[in-house]
Enzyme design. Structure first.
Site, PDB file in Angstrom:
ATOM      1  N   LYS A 111     -15.415  -1.686   3.139  1.00 45.51           N
ATOM      2  CA  LYS A 111     -14.730  -2.193   1.951  1.00 45.51           C
ATOM      3  C   LYS A 111     -15.781  -2.783   1.023  1.00 45.51           C
ATOM      4  O   LYS A 111     -16.445  -3.767   1.368  1.00 45.51           O
ATOM      5  CB  LYS A 111     -13.707  -3.265   2.335  1.00 45.51           C
ATOM      6  CG  LYS A 111     -12.514  -2.741   3.119  1.00 45.51           C
ATOM      7  CD  LYS A 111     -11.621  -3.886   3.567  1.00 45.51           C
ATOM      8  CE  LYS A 111     -10.347  -3.385   4.235  1.00 45.51           C
ATOM      9  NZ  LYS A 111      -9.548  -4.508   4.797  1.00 45.51           N
ATOM     10  N   GLU A 163       0.808  -1.217   0.000  1.00 49.63           N
ATOM     11  CA  GLU A 163       0.000   0.000   0.000  1.00 49.63           C
ATOM     12  C   GLU A 163       0.842   1.269   0.000  1.00 49.63           C
ATOM     13  O   GLU A 163       0.342   2.357   0.254  1.00 49.63           O
ATOM     14  CB  GLU A 163      -0.960  -0.024   1.194  1.00 49.63           C
ATOM     15  CG  GLU A 163      -1.926  -1.211   1.080  1.00 49.63           C
ATOM     16  CD  GLU A 163      -2.831  -1.372   2.280  1.00 49.63           C
ATOM     17  OE1 GLU A 163      -2.728  -0.563   3.225  1.00 49.63           O
ATOM     18  OE2 GLU A 163      -3.652  -2.303   2.274  1.00 49.63           O
TER      19      GLU A 163
END
Length: 430
Positions: free
Chosen positions: A340, A208
Site C-alpha cells: 500500500k 470497497e
C-alpha cells in the site's frame, strides 16, 4: 530520450475520497508544459506502524478530517525545495522528501503530503516522455497483468454488519487472461447479489463495493460465495479460489482474538486451528493478516502450519516497510506482503519493499485503500513490477472500477506481450 526537465511549479489541493473525507491531490508542472497529477488514498483499518496521515483535527470542518495542513506543507515547504529539481530524479526527490520531513514516520509533513508529491512526480515524468506510467516505472519487461483479489463480501471495519472478518474475496487464478478474469468475477458478483436477495439478505455495499449482509456467521460468508461461484458456472478450487482478509488486529484484545459476533474468544493457537479448519474445507488460496500485527508467535505458528499451501499476506504486519519486512523474513513469518503506497509514503520506498520481498521469495500484492479516488496509479504499479496480484475492491463503485478499466487498457496496449500468470502468481505455495 529526455534526461533532464525542471519542475517549475507544485500545486496541492483538498479533494474528496470515496468515503466523503478530504484527501490530498498534487499537480507537478514541468518546464515543457507537462502536468503530472496524483491523489492519495486513505485506510479505515490501519496498522500501528504505518506512516502518519496528517489530518487537521478541526472538528468544525469535515469532522476534523481536513487535510489543509498537509496541503500547506506541499505548497509552501515542499514546493520550495522541489521547484528546479529534475523530474527524472525520482530516487533523489523521494530521498529529499524523507529528509525534509525528518521523522521516521513522516509525521511532520504527513505521508499524505509526501506521497502525493512522489506519485505526481512520477506521473509528470512519464507524461513528459509520452510513456505509459507502468513502462516508465518498470521498464521494457513490465508485462504481467495481475490476478484480481476481488472483494465481494465485506465485514469488520469495512461494513456495519455481523461479520467479524473484514473481507471475503475471489481470485480467478484459473482464467486465461486478465479480461476474462474480470468477466468471471463480475458474473460471480452479480450471481452473489441474486443469492443474497433470494435469501432475504441486504445487498447494500461496503466501502470497497462488496456486499455487507447480516450473515449468521463468518462461515456463512464462505458458503454463499461457494454457491455463487457454482451458480455462475465456475469450479471453485480450479477456476476461482477464495481469499480472506481477516484484519485480525482489529479484534485482537489482551492477547486473545475476540470474535464478538460468534461469541468466541480464541488464543493464537486456536485462531490458527480456526483458519486451518477453513483451509481444509474450502478452496482458500490466500489469508491476509490472519494473525495480529504484534502476535509474532502466532504468525510463526500459522506460517508453520499453513505457509506451504496458502498465501499468508502481511498487511498490518509489514505496512509496506522494509524494516518490518526484514524482521518477518528473518523470523520466517508469512510468505507475502501487501503493498500500500500510503503506508510508507514514497514510490521509491514502495519499490524497495517489493524488491526485498521478491528477493526473499515472498509474493507481493499491490493494494488500494478503503478510501480511494479515481487515481489509477496502482494499476500501473502492479504491471510495472510484475507483481501478478492486485487487490482493488469489487467490480462496483467507480473508484474501484477505474483501476480495473486501466488494467484492461494496459492489457490491450501490451497485446500479445501481455502475460496473465494465474495460478503461477502464487509461486511459493503448492
Amino acid at each position: 530520450m529526455k534526461d533532464y526537465l525542471e519542475i517549475v511549479d507544485v500545486v496541492a489541493r483538498q479533494i474528496l475520497d470515496s468515503r466523503c473525507f478530504p484527501t490530498v491531490e498534487v499537480e507537478i508542472y514541468l518546464e515543457d508544459g507537462t502536468i503530472g497529477r496524483a491523489a492519495v488514498p486513505s485506510g479505515a483499518s490501519t496498522g500501528m506502524y504505518e506512516a502518519v496521515e496528517l489530518r487537521d483535527g478541526d472538528k468544525d470542518k469535515f469532522l476534523g478530517k481536513g487535510v489543509l495542513n498537509a496541503i500547506r506543507n506541499v505548497n509552501e515547504i515542499i514546493a520550495e525545495e522541489l521547484i528546479g529539481c529534475n523530474v527524472f530524479e525520482q530516487t533523489y526527490i523521494d530521498k529529499m522528501l524523507i529528509e525534509l520531513d525528518g521523522t521516521n514516520n513522516k509525521s511532520k509533513l504527513g505521508a499524505n503530503a509526501i506521497l502525493g508529491v512522489s506519485l505526481a512526480v512520477a506521473n509528470a515524468a512519464a507524461n513528459s516522455l509520452d510513456m505509459p506510467l507502468y513502462r516508465y516505472i518498470g521498464g521494457v519487461n513490465s508485462k504481467v497483468l495481475p490476478v484480481p483479489m476481488m472483494n465481494i463480501l465485506n465485514g469488520g471495519s469495512h461494513a456495519d454488519n455481523s461479520v467479524d472478518l473484514q473481507e471475503f474475496m475471489i481470485m480467478p487464478a484459473g482464467a486465461p487472461t486478465f479480461s476474462e478474469a474480470l468477466r468471471m468475477c463480475a458474473e460471480v458478483y452479480h450471481t452473489l447479489k441474486k443469492i443474497l436477495n433470494d435469501k432475504g439478505y441486504s445487498t447494500g455495499i461496503g466501502d470497497e463495493g462488496g456486499f455487507a449482509p447480516n450473515l449468521k456467521s463468518n462461515q456463512e460468508a464462505l458458503d454463499v460465495i461457494i454457491e455463487a461461484i457454482g451458480k455462475a458456472g465456475y469450479k471453485a478450487g480450479e477456476e476461482i479460489f477464495i481469499a480472506i482478509d481477516a484484519a485480525s488486529s482489529e479484534y485482537y484484545k489482551d492477547g486473545k482474538y475476540v470474535l464478538e459476533h460468534e461469541g468466541r474468544t480464541l488464543t493464537s493457537a486456536e485462531m490458527v486451528d480456526f483458519f486451518e479448519d477453513w483451509v481444509n474445507k474450502y478452496p482458500i488460496i490466500s489469508i491476509e493478516d490472519g494473525m495480529a500485527e504484534e502476535d509474532w508467535e502466532g504468525w510463526k505458528l500459522i506460517t508453520e502450519r499453513l505457509g506451504k499451501k496458502v498465501q499468508l499476506v502481511g498487511d498490518d504486519l509489514f505496512v509496506t516497510n522494509t524494516e518490518r519486512l526484514e524482521k518477518g523474513i528473518d523470523l520466517g513469518v508469512a510468505n507475502s506482503i501487501l503493498i500500500k503506497l500510503n503506508q510508507i509514503g514514497t514510490l521509491t520506498e514502495t519499490l524497495n519493499a517489493i524488491e526485498m520481498a521478491n528477493r526473499a521469495g515472498y509474493t507481493a500484492v499491490v493494494s488500494h485503500r478503503s478510501g480511494e479516488t479515481e487515481d489509477t496509479t496502482i494499476a500501473d504499479l502492479v504491471v510495472a513490477v510484475n507483481a501478478g496480484q492486485i487487490k482493488t475492491g469489487a467490480p462496483a463503485r467507480s473508484e474501484r472500477v477505474a483501476k480495473y478499466n486501466q488494467l484492461l487498457r494496459i492489457e490491450e496496449e501490451l497485446n500479445d506481450v501481455a502475460e496473465y500468470r494465474g495460478r503461477k502468481a502464487f509461486f511459493n505455495i503448492k
